[in-house]
Design a protein around this motif. Structure first.
Motif, PDB file in Angstrom:
ATOM      1  N   ALA A 112       8.832   1.829  -2.817  1.00 14.01           N
ATOM      2  CA  ALA A 112       8.243   1.081  -1.697  1.00 14.01           C
ATOM      3  C   ALA A 112       9.157   1.002  -0.480  1.00 14.01           C
ATOM      4  O   ALA A 112       8.682   0.731   0.629  1.00 14.01           O
ATOM      5  CB  ALA A 112       7.884  -0.338  -2.161  1.00 14.01           C
ATOM      6  N   TRP A 113      10.439   1.246  -0.653  1.00 13.57           N
ATOM      7  CA  TRP A 113      11.423   1.083   0.423  1.00 13.57           C
ATOM      8  C   TRP A 113      11.060   1.825   1.715  1.00 13.57           C
ATOM      9  O   TRP A 113      11.197   1.261   2.812  1.00 13.57           O
ATOM     10  CB  TRP A 113      12.799   1.518  -0.069  1.00 13.57           C
ATOM     11  N   PRO A 114      10.596   3.080   1.666  1.00 14.79           N
ATOM     12  CA  PRO A 114      10.304   3.777   2.930  1.00 14.79           C
ATOM     13  C   PRO A 114       9.242   3.102   3.787  1.00 14.79           C
ATOM     14  O   PRO A 114       9.137   3.395   4.977  1.00 14.79           O
ATOM     15  CB  PRO A 114       9.820   5.161   2.460  1.00 14.79           C
ATOM     16  N   TRP A 115       8.463   2.190   3.197  1.00 18.02           N
ATOM     17  CA  TRP A 115       7.368   1.560   3.927  1.00 18.02           C
ATOM     18  C   TRP A 115       7.676   0.122   4.318  1.00 18.02           C
ATOM     19  O   TRP A 115       6.783  -0.620   4.717  1.00 18.02           O
ATOM     20  CB  TRP A 115       6.092   1.610   3.076  1.00 18.02           C
ATOM     21  N   LYS A 116       8.942  -0.280   4.272  1.00 14.75           N
ATOM     22  CA  LYS A 116       9.246  -1.685   4.486  1.00 14.75           C
ATOM     23  C   LYS A 116       9.060  -2.126   5.936  1.00 14.75           C
ATOM     24  O   LYS A 116       8.951  -3.310   6.211  1.00 14.75           O
ATOM     25  CB  LYS A 116      10.657  -2.024   3.990  1.00 14.75           C
ATOM     26  N   GLU A 117       9.016  -1.175   6.866  1.00 16.51           N
ATOM     27  CA  GLU A 117       8.784  -1.535   8.264  1.00 16.51           C
ATOM     28  C   GLU A 117       7.309  -1.436   8.649  1.00 16.51           C
ATOM     29  O   GLU A 117       6.948  -1.703   9.794  1.00 16.51           O
ATOM     30  CB  GLU A 117       9.608  -0.619   9.180  1.00 16.51           C
ATOM     31  N   SER A 118       6.446  -1.043   7.727  1.00 15.38           N
ATOM     32  CA  SER A 118       5.048  -0.795   8.063  1.00 15.38           C
ATOM     33  C   SER A 118       4.258  -2.080   8.285  1.00 15.38           C
ATOM     34  O   SER A 118       3.268  -2.086   9.003  1.00 15.38           O
ATOM     35  CB  SER A 118       4.367   0.021   6.961  1.00 15.38           C
ATOM     36  N   GLY A 119       4.675  -3.162   7.643  1.00 15.15           N
ATOM     37  CA  GLY A 119       3.966  -4.424   7.764  1.00 15.15           C
ATOM     38  C   GLY A 119       2.762  -4.552   6.855  1.00 15.15           C
ATOM     39  O   GLY A 119       2.214  -5.639   6.704  1.00 15.15           O
ATOM     40  N   LEU A 133      -1.636   3.039 -16.554  1.00 16.87           N
ATOM     41  CA  LEU A 133      -0.604   3.227 -15.544  1.00 16.87           C
ATOM     42  C   LEU A 133       0.031   1.888 -15.213  1.00 16.87           C
ATOM     43  O   LEU A 133      -0.458   0.829 -15.622  1.00 16.87           O
ATOM     44  CB  LEU A 133      -1.208   3.831 -14.281  1.00 16.87           C
ATOM     45  N   PHE A 134       1.141   1.955 -14.465  1.00 23.24           N
ATOM     46  CA  PHE A 134       1.763   0.740 -13.953  1.00 23.24           C
ATOM     47  C   PHE A 134       1.290   0.507 -12.532  1.00 23.24           C
ATOM     48  O   PHE A 134       1.216   1.434 -11.710  1.00 23.24           O
ATOM     49  CB  PHE A 134       3.290   0.832 -13.995  1.00 23.24           C
ATOM     50  N   LEU A 135       0.976  -0.735 -12.239  1.00 19.67           N
ATOM     51  CA  LEU A 135       0.510  -1.158 -10.923  1.00 19.67           C
ATOM     52  C   LEU A 135       1.366  -2.335 -10.455  1.00 19.67           C
ATOM     53  O   LEU A 135       1.701  -3.233 -11.235  1.00 19.67           O
ATOM     54  CB  LEU A 135      -0.960  -1.568 -10.995  1.00 19.67           C
ATOM     55  N   GLU A 136       1.709  -2.320  -9.192  1.00 17.90           N
ATOM     56  CA  GLU A 136       2.393  -3.452  -8.564  1.00 17.90           C
ATOM     57  C   GLU A 136       2.001  -3.456  -7.095  1.00 17.90           C
ATOM     58  O   GLU A 136       1.730  -2.396  -6.514  1.00 17.90           O
ATOM     59  CB  GLU A 136       3.908  -3.339  -8.712  1.00 17.90           C
ATOM     60  N   ALA A 137       1.962  -4.624  -6.486  1.00 16.53           N
ATOM     61  CA  ALA A 137       1.656  -4.717  -5.061  1.00 16.53           C
ATOM     62  C   ALA A 137       2.497  -5.826  -4.449  1.00 16.53           C
ATOM     63  O   ALA A 137       2.759  -6.853  -5.082  1.00 16.53           O
ATOM     64  CB  ALA A 137       0.171  -4.996  -4.835  1.00 16.53           C
ATOM     65  N   GLY A 138       2.940  -5.591  -3.239  1.00 17.04           N
ATOM     66  CA  GLY A 138       3.750  -6.595  -2.571  1.00 17.04           C
ATOM     67  C   GLY A 138       4.068  -6.181  -1.152  1.00 17.04           C
ATOM     68  O   GLY A 138       3.446  -5.274  -0.590  1.00 17.04           O
ATOM     69  N   SER A 139       5.045  -6.848  -0.569  1.00 15.31           N
ATOM     70  CA  SER A 139       5.441  -6.552   0.802  1.00 15.31           C
ATOM     71  C   SER A 139       6.922  -6.877   0.963  1.00 15.31           C
ATOM     72  O   SER A 139       7.525  -7.544   0.122  1.00 15.31           O
ATOM     73  CB  SER A 139       4.594  -7.358   1.791  1.00 15.31           C
ATOM     74  N   TRP A 140       7.477  -6.386   2.062  1.00 21.75           N
ATOM     75  CA  TRP A 140       8.892  -6.586   2.349  1.00 21.75           C
ATOM     76  C   TRP A 140       9.093  -7.699   3.362  1.00 21.75           C
ATOM     77  O   TRP A 140       8.322  -7.829   4.311  1.00 21.75           O
ATOM     78  CB  TRP A 140       9.521  -5.309   2.897  1.00 21.75           C
ATOM     79  N   SER A 141      10.141  -8.479   3.152  1.00 20.48           N
ATOM     80  CA  SER A 141      10.619  -9.423   4.144  1.00 20.48           C
ATOM     81  C   SER A 141      12.073  -9.065   4.399  1.00 20.48           C
ATOM     82  O   SER A 141      12.954  -9.402   3.606  1.00 20.48           O
ATOM     83  CB  SER A 141      10.502 -10.867   3.639  1.00 20.48           C
ATOM     84  N   GLY A 142      12.302  -8.319   5.463  1.00 15.34           N
ATOM     85  CA  GLY A 142      13.631  -7.769   5.671  1.00 15.34           C
ATOM     86  C   GLY A 142      13.944  -6.762   4.579  1.00 15.34           C
ATOM     87  O   GLY A 142      13.184  -5.828   4.340  1.00 15.34           O
ATOM     88  N   ASP A 143      15.064  -6.973   3.881  1.00 17.89           N
ATOM     89  CA  ASP A 143      15.481  -6.062   2.819  1.00 17.89           C
ATOM     90  C   ASP A 143      15.048  -6.529   1.435  1.00 17.89           C
ATOM     91  O   ASP A 143      15.480  -5.957   0.432  1.00 17.89           O
ATOM     92  CB  ASP A 143      17.016  -5.928   2.817  1.00 17.89           C
TER      93      ASP A 143
END
Length: 252
Positions: A112-119, A133-143
């Motif tokens: 997911a790291w490459p998309w941390k600036e996508s919002g 399969l494995f599934l996860e969903a979330g978002s980045w706040s800074g690092d």
């Protein structure tokens, strides 16, 4: 201590990252938050078994004996059973021998790291096998990653229902090596977001493992506590730790 050159985001000194959870295996070396070396090899080449030699050469080429490292970072999956076992065993041995802290890193955060600036919320779809399969969903706040839907093993046809809590947050960013297969099987998901176009979207880079391990405030595991770190295998049935039998030998 933090590095002034990296704005306090990363610890000072060198951090080694080890990634063996996917179809590639490798290692990366950071110094004060800057990448100085990375080696990635196709897993099928037998590189996982050669990992100790890859690490030895990388450290020697950069005049970085293990005792000069600040931390060792290692991916804990979800990922390949054999690869994760080799990676964790190698990282433990190196950290233990050089009296270094070990930092466990999620393979999904690496993807997911490459998309941390996508919002946009990031949906990880990995390890599809026999319709699970494995599934996860979330978002980045800074690092720092915040899992809105924690990693779980689901049936292929349960993916849409599992993602329902995020329905109002579309469009999502789908990433992971199983994206194309999942969207082909569950085409309705396509209206909620777009798959990653980059053909390397399933590559779990050791450089990102090192970056995540180098963050100021990342949790360090030291000494005997390293034995309690548990990888997360794609095939959960393989994830059972052997238990001692009455005779003192391990079984299971």
């Amino acid at each position: 201590m933090t590095s002034g050159t990296s704005g306090g985001r990363f610890v000072e000194g060198a951090v080694l990252g080890i990634e063996t959870s996917g179809n590639h295996t490798g290692a990366a070396l950071l110094a004060d938050g800057r990448l100085i070396a990375e080696v990635i090899v196709d897993y099928r080449s037998g590189a996982a078994e050669q990992l100790p030699e890859v690490l030895r050469r990388m450290l020697a080429d950069h005049d970085m004996p293990p005792r000069r490292l600040r931390r060792v970072g290692v991916s804990l999956g979800p990922g390949s059973f054999t690869g994760l076992r080799i990676g964790l065993a190698t990282a433990r041995g190196l950290a233990w021998g050089a009296d270094l802290p070990l930092v466990a890193v999620s393979s999904h955060e690496v993807l997911a790291w490459p998309w941390k600036e996508s919002g946009a919320p990031v949906v990880l779809l990995t390890g599809l096998r026999r319709e699970r399969l494995f599934l996860e969903a979330g978002s980045w706040s800074g690092d720092w990653w915040s899992a809105r839907i924690p990693a779980r093993n689901v049936n292929l046809l349960e993916v849409a229902e599992a993602l329902r809590p995020l329905a109002g947050d579309a469009p999502w960013r789908f990433t992971g090596e199983s994206v194309a297969s999942v969207l082909a099987a569950v085409p309705d998901l396509g209206r909620w977001g777009a798959p990653t176009a980059d053909p390397l979207h399933g590559l779990r880079r050791p450089a990102v493992v090192a970056l995540l391990a180098a963050r100021t405030g990342a949790r360090e595991t030291i000494g005997q506590a390293m034995e309690d770190l548990e990888p997360r295998y794609l095939r959960e049935a393989d994830a059972r730790r052997p238990v001692p039998t009455a005779g003192g030998r391990r079984g299971g």
